[in-house]
Design an enzyme around this catalytic site. Structure first.
Site, PDB file in Angstrom:
ATOM      1  CE  LYS A 192      -1.799   2.512   3.223  1.00  0.00           C
ATOM      2  NZ  LYS A 192      -1.791   3.846   2.710  1.00  0.00           N
ATOM      3  CD  GLU A 266      13.925   0.307   7.954  1.00  0.00           C
ATOM      4  OE1 GLU A 266      14.851   1.524   8.494  1.00  0.00           O
ATOM      5  OE2 GLU A 266      14.410  -0.677   7.538  1.00  0.00           O
ATOM      6  CB  CYS A 300      13.281   8.601   7.547  1.00  0.00           C
ATOM      7  SG  CYS A 300      14.182   7.894   6.386  1.00  0.00           S
ATOM      8  CD  GLU A 397      10.501  12.482  11.387  1.00  0.00           C
ATOM      9  OE1 GLU A 397       9.370  12.069  11.645  1.00  0.00           O
ATOM     10  OE2 GLU A 397      11.398  11.907  10.461  1.00  0.00           O
TER      11      GLU A 397
END
Ligand code: NAD
Length: 794
Positions: A192, A266, A300, A397
């Site tokens: 997906k 991850e 990331c 983040e």
């Protein structure tokens, strides 16, 4: 602009890439896409659609199907039906298919590069020169692993059907990272893509068809988090591979707990970019550009925390501001821009929100003087100075083109600030002194370190994080081991608890032990009374009470974890020194062989011969891990660059180990020894029913030069102690071997700090068996791999 003016400014003119191929492809599908299931396009059973937008222009690109749980079910069923035949194709057959996919991807490189830039907003320069070449490289590389699978991974089999969920920042590249290893290993997949960026995944579906991939091997379903959730929960999925935010990763860990599904995560990051005062500053400035303004900072592993040695801070910041002033931001399809659009309005709003928080908290903001386009989702490169290490913008983040700069004085301080985050994905270290850089790299708690470089990726090198950046590695040899599993696992019998109903027990004391002696806990190299002050009775195989052990509680676990945390010398000492201690333990166990055998006869009811065999096997196993201590070596990967990537096998830290009831001595040694050999410190919970082999064992430890805190032993209620270990923030991994319910408990409780887990899913091992009880599987769980990239030359 006149030619004279162009010569004066030397600025680039617009260089737009043609959109025709991508527009034609969208038109060929009439701007509407179904789901790719079993090798063909199907209308969603949900009969529901959503729009995919071009964020640079705010225009609609296509209608995308929103899959519901029935659609997910159909995709999983197709993948399941195709898996056996896909495995039967064999390694060479699969290699040919992956090679074919790589070739077809390359033939369609331009279409894919443009489509990705349109859908995501990232610059064409990057999709064309980075994303798409790496996608093809991934399929080529993994065609190789398929070819070599039977030799290199003998004794392994595919996991089965893998559900894969990816984010929007590198849509096709993340797809390649997920699909190439999985199908190379003989799995079939349901993938997906993220809801903002489905188009290249759908184009890839068509490429699979064109390249002749058998139907059902790759299924692509589109939708948002609801679709992802249905995939995660589907009972016929064997593994979930997820890339995305830590928040959703944590949710997935909880939802899959106890299901037996393998999981790789991850997740997010807040990676440090460390510049020492002897660094080549001009290179470092270019490094910062690649670290945080590549892909608009929606990376990331973006180097989003700039840590600069005090003496060069002002100089570096002024060079950086000058460079920022020259960055070009604009239409992603303009080949001469550096930065494109943010993926969607909601992400733009999230960036603005965090930036406001930064200024509210007192940090100083700097942005170039030029303005970003008014139309579309754009945000300028942004630099914060005067940032406290604990400030929100230094910890959260931002996932946008925003970097925060801080200073440090010494290498130790740099390491401390670098590790002062809940994440642990990547780091970049800049120094002309390679000794310094290579000294710092192992001390950074993260999965990837780039020396004098940043954001380098390759299919041959593992990528992934520590702590709340997740676990598992993608890419290279280590990545293959995340999509296959030892064959024997499928054949293991169910775990049987050795505990008997309390009613049948005879509390008459055994002549073998004196009841006034309660075996204590073993914490920090010392025998310790349990905090509760209570003890628990221990019964023989004949249901006679033969002794008591401490009833350990949360406080005892906390004390043991603290002691283990202090014993870092065990991790930093040489593997030779650790081997010596393991051999010494073996020697001392050998000297008390009869006593340990007698205990096994008494507690488990085995014959003397079998008990002696268990002690002998335990001694052999200690020797094995003494041997392995300096032989489970790191690898050197060879990515296509001048340089090397060291795939360092590092200790994980403090490990919690919950022992089973089977073969109480041998299982304890089989679990403790590999963890110790690799440099971990352990808090071991003894078999709940047969704890005396463990408490006898600390007398061996006391005479074997095991430093205090390296090996801690707690007795008591298994599930209570397991939960405490799994919830403890300073425990980095928990191994659980016990009843099935405990596997669920440990996996769910581990989500707090996203620690690694290794659980038996309610299965019993034959600890005497060399394959089930010893070797690389144990060593792999005892280590985490850090890829250190070291480019050569000037
Ligand atoms: P996200 O977690 O919101 O979404 C990622 C994917 O998960 C999407 O496909 C989304 O539809 C799906 N999803 C959302 N809710 C779900 C649920 N409850 N169950 C199952 N699936 C669900 O993340 P994002 O905003 O798309 O991506 C940004 C995040 O991804 C950042 O935190 C970034 O650091 C991380 N990321 C990590 C890596 C890595 O390799 N470590 C790489 C790229 C991005």
């Amino acid at each position: 602009m006149s030619i004279a003016e162009i010569f004066n400014s030397m600025s680039y003119g617009p260089a737009p890439e043609s959109e025709t191929a991508a527009r034609n492809w969208l038109a060929a599908h009439k701007g509407k896409f179904g789901l790719f299931i079993d090798g063909g396009w199907t209308k969603p059973r949900s009969n529901s659609w959503f729009e995919s937008q071009n964020p640079a222009r705010g225009e609609k690109l296509a209608d995308i199907a929103a899959a519901n749980d029935k659609d997910v079910g159909a995709a999983v069923a197709a993948a399941r039906a195709a898996q056996k035949d896909w495995l039967a194709v064999g390694g060479h057959g699969r290699a040919r298919h992956l090679y074919g996919l790589a070739r077809t991807l390359q033939r369609n490189a331009r279409l894919l590069a443009v489509l990705e830039a349109l859908d995501n907003g990232k610059p064409l320069r990057e999709t064309r020169d980075i994303d798409i070449p790496l996608v093809a490289r991934h399929f080529y590389h993994h065609a190789g692993w398929a070819q070599l699978q039977e030799q290199e991974f003998a004794g392994f089999e595919p996991m089965g059907v893998i559900g894969q969920i990816i984010p929007w920042n590198f849509p096709l590249l993340m797809l390649a990272w997920k699909i190439a290893p999985a199908i190379a290993g003989g799995n079939t997949v349901v993938l997906k893509p993220a809801e903002y960026t489905s188009l290249t995944a759908l184009c890839f579906a068509e490429i699979c068809k064109d390249a002749g991939l058998p139907p059902g091997v790759v299924n692509i379903i589109t939708g948002d988090g609801t679709t992802g959730d249905a995939l995660v929960r589907h009972p016929d999925v064997d593994k979930i591979a997820f890339t995305g935010s830590t928040e959703v990763g944590r949710h997935i860990r909880k939802v899959t707990a106890g299901s037996g599904k393998h999981l790789t995560l991850e997740l997010g990051g807040k990676s440090p970019f460390i510049v020492f005062d002897d660094a080549d500053l001009d290179s470092a400035v270019e490094g910062v550009v690649d670290a945080i303004w590549f892909n608009q900072g929606e990376v990331c592993c973006a180097g989003s925390r700039l840590l600069v040695q005090e003496g060069i801070f002002d100089k570096l910041i002024s060079k950086l501001r000058a460079r920022m002033e020259n960055l070009r931001l604009g239409d992603p399809l303009d080949k001469s821009i550096d930065m494109g659009a943010i993926v969607a309005p909601v992400q733009l709003a999230a960036i603005k929100n965090l930036v406001k928080k930064g200024t509210d908290e007192g940090a100083e903001i700097w942005q170039p003087s030029w303005a970003v386009p008014k139309e579309g989702c754009f945000y300028p490169p942004t630099l914060f100075t005067n940032v406290a290490p604990a400030a929100t913008i230094a910890q959260e983040e931002i996932f946008g083109p925003v970097i925060v700069a801080m200073t440090f004085r010494t290498p130790d301080e740099a390491i401390r600030i670098a590790n002062n985050t809940r994440y642990g994905l990547a780091a970049s270290v800049w120094s002309e002194n390679i000794n310094l850089a290579l000294d710092v790299a192992p001390k950074l708690d993260c999965g990837v370190v780039w020396i004098n470089s940043t954001n380098l990726f390759d299919a041959a090198c593992g990528f992934g994080g520590n702590r709340e950046s997740g676990y598992g590695r993608e890419g290279g040899h280590e990545g293959m081991l995340e999509v296959i599993k030892p064959k024997f696992l499928a054949k293991l019998p169910d775990y049987q608890t050795a505990a008997k109903a309390p009613g049948k027990r005879d509390a008459t004391p055994s002549p073998l032990v004196s009841l006034d002696r309660t075996a204590k806990l073993y914490i920090g190299g010392k025998q310790a009374r349990p905090d509760s002050g209570y003890s628990l009775p221990v019964f023989s195989a004949k249901d006679v009470k033969i002794g008591e052990v401490g009833d350990g509680n949360r406080k005892d676990i906390r004390n043991a974890v603290e002691a283990a945390g202090k014993a870092v010398g065990w991790t930093t000492t040489s593997s030779h020194a650790r081997a010596q201690v393991l051999y010494y333990i073996a020697e001392n166990l050998d000297a008390r062989k009869d006593e340990f055998a007698k205990r096994l006869v008494e507690t488990t009811g085995v014959t003397s011969k079998k008990a002696l065999a268990e002690v002998d096997a335990s001694i052999r196993r200690l020797f094995s891990y003494g041997a392995w201590a300096d032989k489970y070596e790191s690898r050197v990967h060879s990515p296509p660059m001048r340089g090397v990537t060291l795939a360092m096998k590092e200790a994980i830290g403090t490990l919690g180990i919950i022992c089973p009831d089977e073969n109480p001595l041998l299982s304890l040694i089989s679990l403790a020894a590999p963890a110790l050999a690799m440099g971990n410190r352990i808090v071991l919970v003894a078999s709940e029913t047969h704890p005396l082999s463990a408490t006898d064992f600390y007398q061996v430890l006391e005479t074997s030069d095991v430093p205090g805190g390296v090996f801690n032993i707690i007795t008591g209620n298994r599930d209570l102690l397991a939960r405490t270990l799994a919830e403890h923030d300073d425990v980095k991994s928990v191994w659980y071997f016990g009843p099935k319910s405990g596997s669920e408990l440990v996996e769910a409780a581990s989500a707090g700090n996203m620690k690694r887990t290794w659980v038996n899913n309610g299965k019993a091992r034959n600890w005497f068996d060399m394959e089930q009880g010893e070797g690389r599987e144990f060593l792999r769980h005892s280590t985490q791999i850090k890829n250190i990239w070291i480019p050569y030359g000037d």
